[in-house]
Design a protein around this motif. Sequence first.
Motif, PDB file in Angstrom:
ATOM      1  N   ALA A   1       0.851  -1.192   0.000  1.00  0.00           N
ATOM      2  CA  ALA A   1       0.000   0.000   0.000  1.00  0.00           C
ATOM      3  C   ALA A   1       0.885   1.240   0.000  1.00  0.00           C
ATOM      4  N   PRO A   2       1.555   1.539  -1.105  1.00  0.00           N
ATOM      5  CA  PRO A   2       2.493   2.664  -1.129  1.00  0.00           C
ATOM      6  C   PRO A   2       1.835   4.008  -0.919  1.00  0.00           C
ATOM      7  N   HIS A   3       0.545   4.113  -1.181  1.00  0.00           N
ATOM      8  CA  HIS A   3      -0.174   5.370  -0.996  1.00  0.00           C
ATOM      9  C   HIS A   3      -1.076   5.337   0.236  1.00  0.00           C
ATOM     10  N   GLY A   4      -0.918   4.324   1.112  1.00  0.00           N
ATOM     11  CA  GLY A   4      -1.837   4.182   2.230  1.00  0.00           C
ATOM     12  C   GLY A   4      -3.196   3.724   1.719  1.00  0.00           C
ATOM     13  N   GLY A   5      -4.261   4.187   2.335  1.00  0.00           N
ATOM     14  CA  GLY A   5      -5.607   3.892   1.859  1.00  0.00           C
ATOM     15  C   GLY A   5      -6.286   2.775   2.612  1.00  0.00           C
ATOM     16  N   VAL A   6      -7.256   2.110   1.962  1.00  0.00           N
ATOM     17  CA  VAL A   6      -8.090   1.092   2.589  1.00  0.00           C
ATOM     18  C   VAL A   6      -7.620  -0.289   2.158  1.00  0.00           C
ATOM     19  N   CYS A   7      -7.446  -1.192   3.097  1.00  0.00           N
ATOM     20  CA  CYS A   7      -7.074  -2.578   2.833  1.00  0.00           C
ATOM     21  C   CYS A   7      -8.264  -3.475   3.135  1.00  0.00           C
ATOM     22  N   ILE A   8      -8.543  -4.412   2.220  1.00  0.00           N
ATOM     23  CA  ILE A   8      -9.691  -5.296   2.390  1.00  0.00           C
ATOM     24  C   ILE A   8      -9.220  -6.727   2.585  1.00  0.00           C
ATOM     25  N   ASP A   9      -9.670  -7.361   3.648  1.00  0.00           N
ATOM     26  CA  ASP A   9      -9.364  -8.764   3.922  1.00  0.00           C
ATOM     27  C   ASP A   9     -10.575  -9.589   3.483  1.00  0.00           C
ATOM     28  N   MET A  10     -10.381 -10.404   2.442  1.00  0.00           N
ATOM     29  CA  MET A  10     -11.502 -11.146   1.856  1.00  0.00           C
ATOM     30  C   MET A  10     -11.718 -12.521   2.480  1.00  0.00           C
ATOM     31  N   SER A  11     -11.004 -12.811   3.551  1.00  0.00           N
ATOM     32  CA  SER A  11     -11.006 -14.179   4.071  1.00  0.00           C
ATOM     33  C   SER A  11     -12.370 -14.636   4.587  1.00  0.00           C
ATOM     34  N   SER A  12     -13.266 -13.715   4.897  1.00  0.00           N
ATOM     35  CA  SER A  12     -14.599 -14.124   5.375  1.00  0.00           C
ATOM     36  C   SER A  12     -15.536 -14.513   4.240  1.00  0.00           C
ATOM     37  N   MET A  13     -15.183 -14.168   3.015  1.00  0.00           N
ATOM     38  CA  MET A  13     -16.009 -14.560   1.863  1.00  0.00           C
ATOM     39  C   MET A  13     -15.502 -15.909   1.368  1.00  0.00           C
ATOM     40  N   LYS A  14     -15.892 -16.974   2.046  1.00  0.00           N
ATOM     41  CA  LYS A  14     -15.335 -18.295   1.772  1.00  0.00           C
ATOM     42  C   LYS A  14     -16.425 -19.361   1.630  1.00  0.00           C
ATOM     43  N   LYS A  15     -17.560 -18.970   1.100  1.00  0.00           N
ATOM     44  CA  LYS A  15     -18.641 -19.933   0.884  1.00  0.00           C
ATOM     45  C   LYS A  15     -18.448 -20.680  -0.432  1.00  0.00           C
ATOM     46  N   ILE A  16     -18.734 -21.979  -0.398  1.00  0.00           N
ATOM     47  CA  ILE A  16     -18.894 -22.748  -1.629  1.00  0.00           C
ATOM     48  C   ILE A  16     -20.383 -22.687  -1.936  1.00  0.00           C
ATOM     49  N   LYS A  17     -20.757 -21.893  -2.920  1.00  0.00           N
ATOM     50  CA  LYS A  17     -22.153 -21.516  -3.107  1.00  0.00           C
ATOM     51  C   LYS A  17     -22.977 -22.607  -3.784  1.00  0.00           C
ATOM     52  N   SER A  18     -22.392 -23.291  -4.759  1.00  0.00           N
ATOM     53  CA  SER A  18     -23.133 -24.377  -5.417  1.00  0.00           C
ATOM     54  C   SER A  18     -22.169 -25.281  -6.163  1.00  0.00           C
ATOM     55  N   LEU A  19     -22.427 -26.579  -6.085  1.00  0.00           N
ATOM     56  CA  LEU A  19     -21.649 -27.590  -6.793  1.00  0.00           C
ATOM     57  C   LEU A  19     -22.557 -28.297  -7.789  1.00  0.00           C
ATOM     58  N   HIS A  20     -22.113 -28.374  -9.040  1.00  0.00           N
ATOM     59  CA  HIS A  20     -22.873 -29.053 -10.088  1.00  0.00           C
ATOM     60  C   HIS A  20     -22.046 -30.257 -10.537  1.00  0.00           C
ATOM     61  N   VAL A  21     -22.303 -31.382  -9.879  1.00  0.00           N
ATOM     62  CA  VAL A  21     -21.489 -32.575 -10.113  1.00  0.00           C
ATOM     63  C   VAL A  21     -21.611 -33.041 -11.562  1.00  0.00           C
ATOM     64  N   GLU A  22     -22.821 -33.055 -12.105  1.00  0.00           N
ATOM     65  CA  GLU A  22     -23.007 -33.547 -13.464  1.00  0.00           C
ATOM     66  C   GLU A  22     -22.359 -32.629 -14.497  1.00  0.00           C
ATOM     67  N   ASP A  23     -22.290 -31.333 -14.191  1.00  0.00           N
ATOM     68  CA  ASP A  23     -21.660 -30.377 -15.107  1.00  0.00           C
ATOM     69  C   ASP A  23     -20.163 -30.205 -14.828  1.00  0.00           C
ATOM     70  N   MET A  24     -19.706 -30.764 -13.707  1.00  0.00           N
ATOM     71  CA  MET A  24     -18.302 -30.669 -13.303  1.00  0.00           C
ATOM     72  C   MET A  24     -17.857 -29.205 -13.183  1.00  0.00           C
ATOM     73  N   ASP A  25     -18.645 -28.420 -12.434  1.00  0.00           N
ATOM     74  CA  ASP A  25     -18.244 -27.056 -12.104  1.00  0.00           C
ATOM     75  C   ASP A  25     -18.726 -26.704 -10.712  1.00  0.00           C
ATOM     76  N   VAL A  26     -18.151 -25.651 -10.140  1.00  0.00           N
ATOM     77  CA  VAL A  26     -18.496 -25.226  -8.795  1.00  0.00           C
ATOM     78  C   VAL A  26     -18.436 -23.710  -8.735  1.00  0.00           C
ATOM     79  N   VAL A  27     -19.341 -23.110  -7.962  1.00  0.00           N
ATOM     80  CA  VAL A  27     -19.391 -21.658  -7.777  1.00  0.00           C
ATOM     81  C   VAL A  27     -18.925 -21.349  -6.359  1.00  0.00           C
TER      82      VAL A  27
END
Length: 561
Positions: free
Chosen positions: A181-207
Amino acid sequence: MPPPILTSTWSSVRSGLPPSMAASLFRLSRPRRVLLPLSALRLPLSTQPLPQPRDPSSPNSNRGLPAFLSFLAAAAAGGITSSVALCDAGPDHRVGGKDSTELVVRGERKCVPQQFIEELASFLGENLTVDYEERSFHGTPQNSFHKAVNVPDVVVFPKSQYEVPIVPYGGATSIEGHTLAPHGGVCIDMSSMKKIKSLHVEDMDVVVEPGVGWIELNEYLKPHGLFFPLDPGPGATIGGMCATRCSGSLAVRYGTMRDNVINLQAVLPDGDVVKTGSRARKSAAGYDLTRLIIGSEGTLGVITEVTLRLQKLPSHSVVAMCNFQTVKDAADVAIATMHSGIQVSRVELLDEVQIRAINMANGKSLPEVPTLMFEFIGTEAYALEQTLLVQKIAAEHHGSDFVFVEEPNAKEELWKIRKEALWAGFAMKPDHEAMITDVCVPLSRLAECISVSKQLLDASPLTCLVIAHAGDGNFHTIILFDPTQEEERREAERLNHFMVHTALSMEGTCTGEHGVGTGKMKYLEKELGMESLRTMKRIKAALDPNNIMNPGKLIPPHVCI
């Protein structure tokens, strides 16, 4: 009225301990987790009142990320009394400039008004801190030799895209100063956004949300017979992996992050939410916004959701090792293996210094010579067939002591050694820091590039370890130096500079997977050309005219439009 701002007793507020005890525990036990922190918010030096956020009681009020970023964009715009500068003023030796050799990132301190922090707290409540220890932690990358004079002025902890406002970006395992943060400012810690929202096994993808770690994700997927095939450093999270366009040892078979993201959702600097595509495996509809955001390092927006392409867990695998007298012989075998059409899933090269470090750190007694490690997957018969073919190729290139294992615990132990190579290197010089290179060349030039670099490294007084994703031409050097000795720091920079220019002279790149950050900006003009950089600058100016998203990263400061 906004809630009171948290002060230096923040650690004790969370733990319920007395402030002095909480501070001691905080210093000793701060988790070495991957964060998506530290977007440096460039705020105006202005005495004008900041725009007021929308009334939370209003039925049209959105107190989530879009509203928050709209508020920040308005705050920045409200303080600007002249046109936005499209290139930074200053001499060429600035950090990231073409002739820069400075590692300490210096920026003009942009004072964050107290009124701004109070209004920010009205969005975030207790999910905000100005505690110095927390700000310093987020402003100091864990494994990077890059430093900054300033630290963020405030740290926030979002928990949901719609409930808690967010500003970009980062991953605490990044190497090239992405989270400074060379200019200072606001730092955001994203570690609380850790949900696995949906898994589509047949499509082989995950959100997933951006704070999900790739290791934790694969633990979740294992019972379903699926896995996500990218494996950067332990602790990396999906948001940071997208931001830096990372890869890892499995990229030789499955590709990089750009090949394994189906779509993503991001919040732009003005608060608009953009979904870059559908869940279809392929699409020819419009601009490829997904791959514009991937690798943008938090400079264009905040990633809040990612849809990932998954793979079936292999039914069987074999791990093999082989020793060589020179790194050129080892690299030649990696090239020959790829030319043979054998579909390896991993081809890793470790030089003799790296093997020595592994022996010291893990109490092993491996032969201290250049070594190749392979992984073959498929049916039991197929994997074994591929292993024996590579054994024959290795023998033709002076390989020796070819061994392979199929038992799960033995395979896990071998790959654990490889994944902990960096920590093994630090064990050789516990009081030293590491400058880590990350160049990539066309496969046919790999042996030459490593050989030329190795000659210089071996002649240096510094301890240097070489490790490569040899199947796709990507190799790293861990250069250990004493940070208290300026001559050692300069020698490390000289070695790094030489290897980057050697790779560029072979039509390679200054970074195969670590990204640009502040550390590699100075090489981009030679690699990409000024017109490409001006195009990138125009995209940045169009989406982020106030330059509030991770300023001072990715695009060199001398680029003007």
